[in-house]
Design a protein around this motif. Structure first.
Motif, PDB file in Angstrom:
ATOM      1  N   TYR A 119     -10.790  10.370 -19.242  1.00 55.57           N
ATOM      2  CA  TYR A 119     -12.011  10.933 -19.823  1.00 55.57           C
ATOM      3  C   TYR A 119     -12.791  11.915 -18.953  1.00 55.57           C
ATOM      4  CZ  TYR A 119     -11.251   7.154 -23.164  1.00 55.57           C
ATOM      5  OH  TYR A 119     -10.703   6.328 -24.101  1.00 55.57           O
ATOM      6  N   TRP A 120     -12.616  11.903 -17.656  1.00 58.82           N
ATOM      7  CA  TRP A 120     -13.505  12.699 -16.819  1.00 58.82           C
ATOM      8  C   TRP A 120     -12.738  13.610 -15.878  1.00 58.82           C
ATOM      9  CZ3 TRP A 120     -15.170   7.171 -16.054  1.00 58.82           C
ATOM     10  CH2 TRP A 120     -16.025   6.764 -17.099  1.00 58.82           C
ATOM     11  N   HIS A 121     -13.322  14.753 -15.571  1.00 56.82           N
ATOM     12  CA  HIS A 121     -12.792  15.719 -14.602  1.00 56.82           C
ATOM     13  C   HIS A 121     -11.541  16.433 -15.114  1.00 56.82           C
ATOM     14  CE1 HIS A 121     -15.504  14.629 -11.306  1.00 56.82           C
ATOM     15  NE2 HIS A 121     -15.330  13.360 -11.658  1.00 56.82           N
ATOM     16  N   SER A 122     -11.256  17.568 -14.483  1.00 60.44           N
ATOM     17  CA  SER A 122     -10.048  18.330 -14.786  1.00 60.44           C
ATOM     18  C   SER A 122      -8.882  17.772 -13.977  1.00 60.44           C
ATOM     19  CB  SER A 122     -10.258  19.805 -14.435  1.00 60.44           C
ATOM     20  OG  SER A 122     -10.363  19.961 -13.022  1.00 60.44           O
ATOM     21  N   PRO A 123      -7.633  18.058 -14.374  1.00 58.00           N
ATOM     22  CA  PRO A 123      -6.482  17.556 -13.604  1.00 58.00           C
ATOM     23  C   PRO A 123      -6.534  17.905 -12.112  1.00 58.00           C
ATOM     24  CG  PRO A 123      -5.725  18.318 -15.730  1.00 58.00           C
ATOM     25  CD  PRO A 123      -7.185  18.679 -15.640  1.00 58.00           C
ATOM     26  N   PRO A 124      -6.819  19.169 -11.725  1.00 53.54           N
ATOM     27  CA  PRO A 124      -6.874  19.464 -10.283  1.00 53.54           C
ATOM     28  C   PRO A 124      -7.941  18.658  -9.547  1.00 53.54           C
ATOM     29  CG  PRO A 124      -6.717  21.503 -11.531  1.00 53.54           C
ATOM     30  CD  PRO A 124      -6.984  20.410 -12.522  1.00 53.54           C
ATOM     31  N   GLU A 125      -9.083  18.427 -10.201  1.00 57.98           N
ATOM     32  CA  GLU A 125     -10.164  17.664  -9.564  1.00 57.98           C
ATOM     33  C   GLU A 125      -9.746  16.214  -9.310  1.00 57.98           C
ATOM     34  OE1 GLU A 125     -13.841  20.229 -11.586  1.00 57.98           O
ATOM     35  OE2 GLU A 125     -13.248  18.278 -12.399  1.00 57.98           O
ATOM     36  N   LYS A 126      -9.027  15.634 -10.261  1.00 58.72           N
ATOM     37  CA  LYS A 126      -8.574  14.244 -10.106  1.00 58.72           C
ATOM     38  C   LYS A 126      -7.444  14.145  -9.086  1.00 58.72           C
ATOM     39  CE  LYS A 126      -8.451  14.074 -14.666  1.00 58.72           C
ATOM     40  NZ  LYS A 126      -8.412  13.707 -16.094  1.00 58.72           N
ATOM     41  N   ILE A 127      -6.547  15.103  -9.104  1.00 60.49           N
ATOM     42  CA  ILE A 127      -5.422  15.081  -8.157  1.00 60.49           C
ATOM     43  C   ILE A 127      -5.919  15.258  -6.726  1.00 60.49           C
ATOM     44  CG2 ILE A 127      -3.333  16.311  -7.433  1.00 60.49           C
ATOM     45  CD1 ILE A 127      -2.932  16.978 -10.458  1.00 60.49           C
ATOM     46  N   LEU A 128      -6.848  16.188  -6.518  1.00 56.28           N
ATOM     47  CA  LEU A 128      -7.398  16.398  -5.176  1.00 56.28           C
ATOM     48  C   LEU A 128      -8.144  15.159  -4.678  1.00 56.28           C
ATOM     49  CD1 LEU A 128      -8.669  20.096  -5.408  1.00 56.28           C
ATOM     50  CD2 LEU A 128      -6.799  19.228  -3.980  1.00 56.28           C
ATOM     51  N   GLY A 129      -8.883  14.502  -5.578  1.00 52.29           N
ATOM     52  CA  GLY A 129      -9.575  13.270  -5.195  1.00 52.29           C
ATOM     53  C   GLY A 129      -8.597  12.186  -4.780  1.00 52.29           C
ATOM     54  N   THR A 130      -7.507  12.048  -5.536  1.00 50.52           N
ATOM     55  CA  THR A 130      -6.480  11.058  -5.210  1.00 50.52           C
ATOM     56  C   THR A 130      -5.823  11.360  -3.870  1.00 50.52           C
ATOM     57  OG1 THR A 130      -6.030  10.629  -7.552  1.00 50.52           O
ATOM     58  CG2 THR A 130      -4.290  10.037  -5.978  1.00 50.52           C
ATOM     59  N   LEU A 131      -5.485  12.628  -3.649  1.00 53.69           N
ATOM     60  CA  LEU A 131      -4.845  13.024  -2.392  1.00 53.69           C
ATOM     61  C   LEU A 131      -5.761  12.758  -1.201  1.00 53.69           C
ATOM     62  CD1 LEU A 131      -3.088  16.370  -3.413  1.00 53.69           C
ATOM     63  CD2 LEU A 131      -2.008  14.145  -2.961  1.00 53.69           C
ATOM     64  N   ALA A 132      -7.070  12.959  -1.394  1.00 51.22           N
ATOM     65  CA  ALA A 132      -8.025  12.673  -0.310  1.00 51.22           C
ATOM     66  C   ALA A 132      -8.028  11.185   0.022  1.00 51.22           C
ATOM     67  CB  ALA A 132      -9.428  13.132  -0.710  1.00 51.22           C
ATOM     68  N   GLY A 133      -7.904  10.327  -1.003  1.00 53.01           N
ATOM     69  CA  GLY A 133      -7.849   8.890  -0.767  1.00 53.01           C
ATOM     70  C   GLY A 133      -6.581   8.480  -0.037  1.00 53.01           C
ATOM     71  N   VAL A 134      -5.447   9.051  -0.450  1.00 54.67           N
ATOM     72  CA  VAL A 134      -4.167   8.749   0.189  1.00 54.67           C
ATOM     73  C   VAL A 134      -4.160   9.248   1.631  1.00 54.67           C
ATOM     74  CG1 VAL A 134      -1.686   9.276   0.176  1.00 54.67           C
ATOM     75  CG2 VAL A 134      -2.866   8.705  -1.967  1.00 54.67           C
TER      76      VAL A 134
ATOM     77  N   ALA B 183       0.817  -1.218   0.000  1.00 54.06           N
ATOM     78  CA  ALA B 183       0.000   0.000   0.000  1.00 54.06           C
ATOM     79  C   ALA B 183       0.850   1.267   0.000  1.00 54.06           C
ATOM     80  CB  ALA B 183      -0.939  -0.011   1.205  1.00 54.06           C
ATOM     81  N   ASP B 184       1.946   1.279   0.756  1.00 53.13           N
ATOM     82  CA  ASP B 184       2.785   2.474   0.812  1.00 53.13           C
ATOM     83  C   ASP B 184       3.355   2.823  -0.560  1.00 53.13           C
ATOM     84  OD1 ASP B 184       2.315   2.799   3.485  1.00 53.13           O
ATOM     85  OD2 ASP B 184       4.205   1.945   4.162  1.00 53.13           O
ATOM     86  N   ASP B 185       3.753   1.813  -1.314  1.00 53.60           N
ATOM     87  CA  ASP B 185       4.273   2.051  -2.662  1.00 53.60           C
ATOM     88  C   ASP B 185       3.154   2.494  -3.603  1.00 53.60           C
ATOM     89  OD1 ASP B 185       6.772   1.336  -1.786  1.00 53.60           O
ATOM     90  OD2 ASP B 185       6.645  -0.728  -2.514  1.00 53.60           O
ATOM     91  N   ARG B 186       1.965   1.943  -3.398  1.00 54.30           N
ATOM     92  CA  ARG B 186       0.827   2.333  -4.231  1.00 54.30           C
ATOM     93  C   ARG B 186       0.501   3.819  -4.058  1.00 54.30           C
ATOM     94  NH1 ARG B 186      -2.935  -1.102  -6.520  1.00 54.30           N
ATOM     95  NH2 ARG B 186      -2.300  -3.283  -6.524  1.00 54.30           N
ATOM     96  N   CYS B 187       0.648   4.336  -2.844  1.00 56.46           N
ATOM     97  CA  CYS B 187       0.372   5.756  -2.614  1.00 56.46           C
ATOM     98  C   CYS B 187       1.169   6.629  -3.577  1.00 56.46           C
ATOM     99  CB  CYS B 187       0.740   6.145  -1.176  1.00 56.46           C
ATOM    100  SG  CYS B 187      -0.383   5.545   0.071  1.00 56.46           S
ATOM    101  N   LYS B 188       2.465   6.357  -3.654  1.00 60.33           N
ATOM    102  CA  LYS B 188       3.331   7.145  -4.532  1.00 60.33           C
ATOM    103  C   LYS B 188       2.944   6.952  -5.994  1.00 60.33           C
ATOM    104  CE  LYS B 188       6.933   6.081  -1.177  1.00 60.33           C
ATOM    105  NZ  LYS B 188       8.100   5.206  -0.908  1.00 60.33           N
TER     106      LYS B 188
END
Length: 237
Positions: free
Chosen positions: A203-218, A18-23
């Motif tokens: 296909y979906w969302h803007s780059p900032p929207e996807k990055i923020l979603g990913t960071l929230a998951g991490v 999981a730790d490697d997956r985060c990066k």
């Protein structure tokens, strides 16, 4: 040899800690989002349709599927491995806090989308509900990707849970068939969510929207499996 290499790559990724997956998730989402915006990939039948079966049945309900598999694995460990009660407390607490975190984040994301924006009719209608009730069109400022958040969070949750199980199994020990089946289902679900992450990035969302979603998951994974877990008794693990 290409088939062997592909199989090796998939197996290595599936068993990635999981730790490697985060990066990997942060890097891939960031780079992939901006590449997808620049290149504008063509639409793929099924996968570029957000109403497809996989998205509607699995992705939108991914926390439910995650909880179901964790509960099944826990019941199997209770039956076959005589799982200590203290470990059951740990699993239950993580499911509880994970559910609270999932609900809080998705509620905040929906609130931002529905309450921070501009109405095409009048600035007086300052929420999506008011705007659309008056016949206007709501233009939100940001729609943070709940899909990226949920899939990253669920995949990190599942892989962390499996990591802990495998750390407790002595080398050379063969798992019972029910364990093998449940663990295989978990890995398949992780691969499915990874595939749908790629679709979201393309296909979906803007780059900032996807990055923020990913960071929230991490962040949720770090909070749950690192910070909160560090406060619990060591013999719970």
């Amino acid at each position: 040899s290409s088939g062997i290499n592909a199989e090796y790559g998939i197996n290595r990724w599936v068993n990635q800690p999981a730790d490697d997956r985060c990066k990997c998730y942060i890097l891939f989402t960031t780079v992939g989002s901006f590449v997808a915006r620049a290149v504008q990939f063509g639409q793929l039948p099924f996968f570029s349709d957000k109403h497809n079966f996989l998205n509607q049945v699995f992705v939108k309900k991914c926390w439910g599927w995650t909880m179901l598999l964790i509960v099944i694995m826990t019941l199997l460990r209770l039956i076959w491995d005589k799982l200590p009660l203290r470990k059951l407390y740990l699993i239950g607490l993580r499911l509880l806090f994970g559910t609270l975190y999932w609900y809080t984040v998705t509620t905040v994301f929906d609130g931002l989308k529905d309450n921070v924006g501009k109405c095409s009719v009048s600035a007086e209608y300052n929420t999506r509900l008011l705007c659309e009730t008056e016949g206007g069109k709501w233009k939100y400022i940001m729609d943070i990707s709940g899909h990226m958040f949920m899939m990253v969070f669920c995949n990190l949750y599942i892989t962390s849970h499996l990591d802990e199980i495998y750390q407790q199994i002595p080398n050379g020990t063969e798992l019972a068939i029910p364990h093998v089946i449940s663990h295989t289902l978990c890995r398949l679900l992780v691969l499915l969510f990874d595939l749908m992450m790629v679709c979201t990035i393309l296909y979906w969302h803007s780059p900032p929207e996807k990055i923020l979603g990913t960071l929230a998951g991490v962040f949720g994974y770090t909070l749950l499996f690192k910070q909160i877990s560090s406060l619990l008794p060591t013999n719970w693990f």
